[in-house]
Design an enzyme around this catalytic site. Structure first.
Site, PDB file in Angstrom:
ATOM      1  N   ASN A  18      54.380  12.361   8.174  1.00  0.00           N
ATOM      2  CA  ASN A  18      54.102  11.081   8.843  1.00  0.00           C
ATOM      3  C   ASN A  18      52.643  11.145   9.277  1.00  0.00           C
ATOM      4  O   ASN A  18      52.320  11.826  10.245  1.00  0.00           O
ATOM      5  CB  ASN A  18      55.027  10.905  10.057  1.00  0.00           C
ATOM      6  CG  ASN A  18      54.626   9.699  10.893  1.00  0.00           C
ATOM      7  OD1 ASN A  18      54.004   8.772  10.389  1.00  0.00           O
ATOM      8  ND2 ASN A  18      54.980   9.721  12.175  1.00  0.00           N
ATOM      9  N   TRP A  19      51.814  10.457   8.537  1.00  0.00           N
ATOM     10  CA  TRP A  19      50.375  10.566   8.780  1.00  0.00           C
ATOM     11  C   TRP A  19      49.910   9.782  10.007  1.00  0.00           C
ATOM     12  O   TRP A  19      48.763   9.906  10.426  1.00  0.00           O
ATOM     13  CB  TRP A  19      49.601  10.088   7.543  1.00  0.00           C
ATOM     14  CG  TRP A  19      49.676  11.008   6.360  1.00  0.00           C
ATOM     15  CD1 TRP A  19      50.508  12.089   6.199  1.00  0.00           C
ATOM     16  CD2 TRP A  19      48.884  10.935   5.168  1.00  0.00           C
ATOM     17  NE1 TRP A  19      50.281  12.681   4.980  1.00  0.00           N
ATOM     18  CE2 TRP A  19      49.285  11.995   4.323  1.00  0.00           C
ATOM     19  CE3 TRP A  19      47.881  10.073   4.716  1.00  0.00           C
ATOM     20  CZ2 TRP A  19      48.725  12.223   3.068  1.00  0.00           C
ATOM     21  CZ3 TRP A  19      47.323  10.290   3.469  1.00  0.00           C
ATOM     22  CH2 TRP A  19      47.733  11.360   2.657  1.00  0.00           C
ATOM     23  N   LYS A  20      50.763   8.906  10.528  1.00  0.00           N
ATOM     24  CA  LYS A  20      50.412   8.050  11.684  1.00  0.00           C
ATOM     25  C   LYS A  20      49.138   7.263  11.370  1.00  0.00           C
ATOM     26  O   LYS A  20      48.952   6.850  10.228  1.00  0.00           O
ATOM     27  CB  LYS A  20      50.261   8.907  12.938  1.00  0.00           C
ATOM     28  CG  LYS A  20      51.399   9.918  13.116  1.00  0.00           C
ATOM     29  CD  LYS A  20      51.426  10.528  14.474  1.00  0.00           C
ATOM     30  CE  LYS A  20      52.463  11.632  14.505  1.00  0.00           C
ATOM     31  NZ  LYS A  20      52.895  11.970  15.838  1.00  0.00           N
ATOM     32  N   HIS A 103      60.111   5.055  14.859  1.00  0.00           N
ATOM     33  CA  HIS A 103      59.430   6.248  15.369  1.00  0.00           C
ATOM     34  C   HIS A 103      59.223   6.097  16.876  1.00  0.00           C
ATOM     35  O   HIS A 103      58.989   4.990  17.365  1.00  0.00           O
ATOM     36  CB  HIS A 103      58.090   6.434  14.650  1.00  0.00           C
ATOM     37  CG  HIS A 103      57.459   7.758  14.925  1.00  0.00           C
ATOM     38  ND1 HIS A 103      56.724   7.979  16.071  1.00  0.00           N
ATOM     39  CD2 HIS A 103      57.476   8.921  14.244  1.00  0.00           C
ATOM     40  CE1 HIS A 103      56.313   9.246  16.053  1.00  0.00           C
ATOM     41  NE2 HIS A 103      56.758   9.835  14.965  1.00  0.00           N
ATOM     42  N   GLU A 105      56.795   6.638  18.704  1.00  0.00           N
ATOM     43  CA  GLU A 105      55.527   6.001  19.092  1.00  0.00           C
ATOM     44  C   GLU A 105      55.638   4.485  19.012  1.00  0.00           C
ATOM     45  O   GLU A 105      55.028   3.767  19.805  1.00  0.00           O
ATOM     46  CB  GLU A 105      54.380   6.539  18.215  1.00  0.00           C
ATOM     47  CG  GLU A 105      54.014   7.959  18.628  1.00  0.00           C
ATOM     48  CD  GLU A 105      53.455   8.825  17.506  1.00  0.00           C
ATOM     49  OE1 GLU A 105      53.060   8.287  16.456  1.00  0.00           O
ATOM     50  OE2 GLU A 105      53.423  10.055  17.690  1.00  0.00           O
ATOM     51  N   GLU A 175      64.056  13.471  16.420  1.00  0.00           N
ATOM     52  CA  GLU A 175      62.742  13.810  16.949  1.00  0.00           C
ATOM     53  C   GLU A 175      62.754  13.725  18.476  1.00  0.00           C
ATOM     54  O   GLU A 175      62.576  12.628  19.036  1.00  0.00           O
ATOM     55  CB  GLU A 175      61.693  12.839  16.403  1.00  0.00           C
ATOM     56  CG  GLU A 175      61.547  12.878  14.904  1.00  0.00           C
ATOM     57  CD  GLU A 175      60.132  12.539  14.463  1.00  0.00           C
ATOM     58  OE1 GLU A 175      59.545  13.338  13.725  1.00  0.00           O
ATOM     59  OE2 GLU A 175      59.604  11.490  14.885  1.00  0.00           O
ATOM     60  N   GLY A 181      53.976  15.817  18.796  1.00  0.00           N
ATOM     61  CA  GLY A 181      52.538  15.894  19.022  1.00  0.00           C
ATOM     62  C   GLY A 181      52.150  16.687  20.258  1.00  0.00           C
ATOM     63  O   GLY A 181      51.007  16.637  20.709  1.00  0.00           O
ATOM     64  N   SER A 221      56.522  18.781  16.268  1.00  0.00           N
ATOM     65  CA  SER A 221      55.685  19.986  16.197  1.00  0.00           C
ATOM     66  C   SER A 221      56.225  21.025  15.210  1.00  0.00           C
ATOM     67  O   SER A 221      56.071  22.224  15.429  1.00  0.00           O
ATOM     68  CB  SER A 221      55.491  20.591  17.596  1.00  0.00           C
ATOM     69  OG  SER A 221      54.869  19.638  18.459  1.00  0.00           O
ATOM     70  N   GLY A 242      54.352  15.510  11.593  1.00  0.00           N
ATOM     71  CA  GLY A 242      53.164  14.741  11.969  1.00  0.00           C
ATOM     72  C   GLY A 242      51.906  15.539  11.701  1.00  0.00           C
ATOM     73  O   GLY A 242      51.418  15.630  10.568  1.00  0.00           O
ATOM     74  N   GLY A 243      51.368  16.169  12.740  1.00  0.00           N
ATOM     75  CA  GLY A 243      50.087  16.873  12.675  1.00  0.00           C
ATOM     76  C   GLY A 243      49.929  17.790  11.468  1.00  0.00           C
ATOM     77  O   GLY A 243      48.909  17.734  10.759  1.00  0.00           O
TER      78      GLY A 243
HETATM   79  C1  PEP Z   1      56.037  12.804  14.033  1.00  0.00           C
HETATM   80  O1  PEP Z   1      55.062  12.092  14.161  1.00  0.00           O
HETATM   81  O2  PEP Z   1      57.066  12.343  13.546  1.00  0.00           O
HETATM   82  C2  PEP Z   1      55.944  14.197  14.465  1.00  0.00           C
HETATM   83  C3  PEP Z   1      57.018  14.945  14.430  1.00  0.00           C
HETATM   84  O3  PEP Z   1      54.706  14.638  14.898  1.00  0.00           O
HETATM   85  P1  PEP Z   1      54.271  16.165  15.166  1.00  0.00           P
HETATM   86  O4  PEP Z   1      54.769  16.960  14.004  1.00  0.00           O
HETATM   87  O5  PEP Z   1      52.780  16.117  15.231  1.00  0.00           O
HETATM   88  O6  PEP Z   1      54.904  16.586  16.447  1.00  0.00           O
END
Ligand code: PEP
Length: 262
Positions: A18-20, A103, A105, A175, A181, A221, A242-243
């Site tokens: 998930n590049w956001k 999501h 966010e 999640e 994040g 994460s 994500g990251g």
């Molecule tokens: C996400 O954005 O779905 C996510 C899990 O982010 P991260 O891996 O950065 O915690």
């Protein structure tokens, strides 16, 4: 244990990035070209969910590879006066296969509710897209010991009126909001406990067989260091990343962690 490791082998393992709000189209092309050779022998489904403006470039850049492209959201109406929104038809026409829905966010910053998550999920399914439906508890909800109530409610509402046939195309991403994040990962045991609970909720709604078939990802994460342990759990069928999905080698290492001989 009700849902064991044997059944896991029958489900599709999916690692999705998930590049956001990261990467311009040219940067997206570059990153996908770095990732493609690293994941070409993947034993799992590999998906990159990218910003809207990157989608066409991403579809083009991944032609002939095993990487599927997903969007990060979609609207529930086919067209009309919804300034700033994108329809499922628009996504389908350019070759998008997956779409992240609900999501945290979007729930936190953009007023997404279980009702709109449900509408978007149904629209995605009707269009032939595969929704990755995100659920997860806030930190204080976990501290108040109501994680299961929160997750059970989200599963019920987000999948309301989704048929057992449609469920075959649904991916659930667990999640925990406190792990997204933040660098704080749920322990493999915490992730398994909730993913197994999600499967129990699906069983109550759709029956044992249908519940057995659903891919349930963990997200929060997840990285190249902790992926193997998380993915070894019987009800964790992949990851929403994500990251770490923005660094080709890290993302590829998570994909490699799904391999049976890893
Ligand atoms: C996400 O954005 O779905 C996510 C899990 O982010 P991260 O891996 O950065 O915690």
């Amino acid at each position: 244990m009700l849902f064991d490791s044997l059944a896991k082998g029958l489900r599709k393992t999916i690692i999705a990035g998930n590049w956001k709000m990261n990467k311009t189209p040219s940067e997206a092309k570059e990153l996908l070209e770095q990732i493609a050779p690293l994941v070409k022998d993947a034993e799992c489904e590999v998906v990159a969910c990218v910003p809207y403006v990157d989608l066409a470039t991403a579809v083009e850049a991944t032609k002939g590879t095993n990487i599927k492209i997903g969007a990060e959201n979609c609207h529930w109406e086919e067209k009309g006066a919804y300034t700033g929104e994108i329809s499922t038809g628009m996504l389908k026409e350019i070759g998008v296969e997956y779409v992240v829905i609900g999501h945290s966010e979007r729930r936190q910053y953009f007023g997404e509710t279980d009702e709109t998550v449900n509408k978007r999920t149904k629209a995605a399914l009707a269009a032939g897209l595969k929704p990755i439906v995100c659920v997860g508890e806030l930190l204080w909800e976990r501290e108040c010991n109501i994680t299961k109530e929160v997750i059970g409610r989200q599963i019920k509402l987000d999948l309301w009126d989704v048929s057992a046939e449609e469920l075959k195309n649904v991916v659930i991403a667990y999640e925990p909001v406190w792990a997204i994040g933040t660098g704080k990962t749920a322990t493999a045991e915490q992730a398994e406990e909730v993913c197994e609970y999600i499967r129990l909720c699906l069983k109550a709604l759709y029956g044992f067989e249908a519940a057995q078939g659903v891919t349930i990802q963990y997200g929060g994460s997840m990285n190249d260091q902790n992926a193997k342990e998380l993915l070894s759990k019987p009800n964790v069928d992949g990851g929403l990343i994500g990251g770490a999905s923005l660094v080709a080698e890290k993302f590829a290492a998570i994909v490699a962690a799904t391999a049976s001989e890893y």
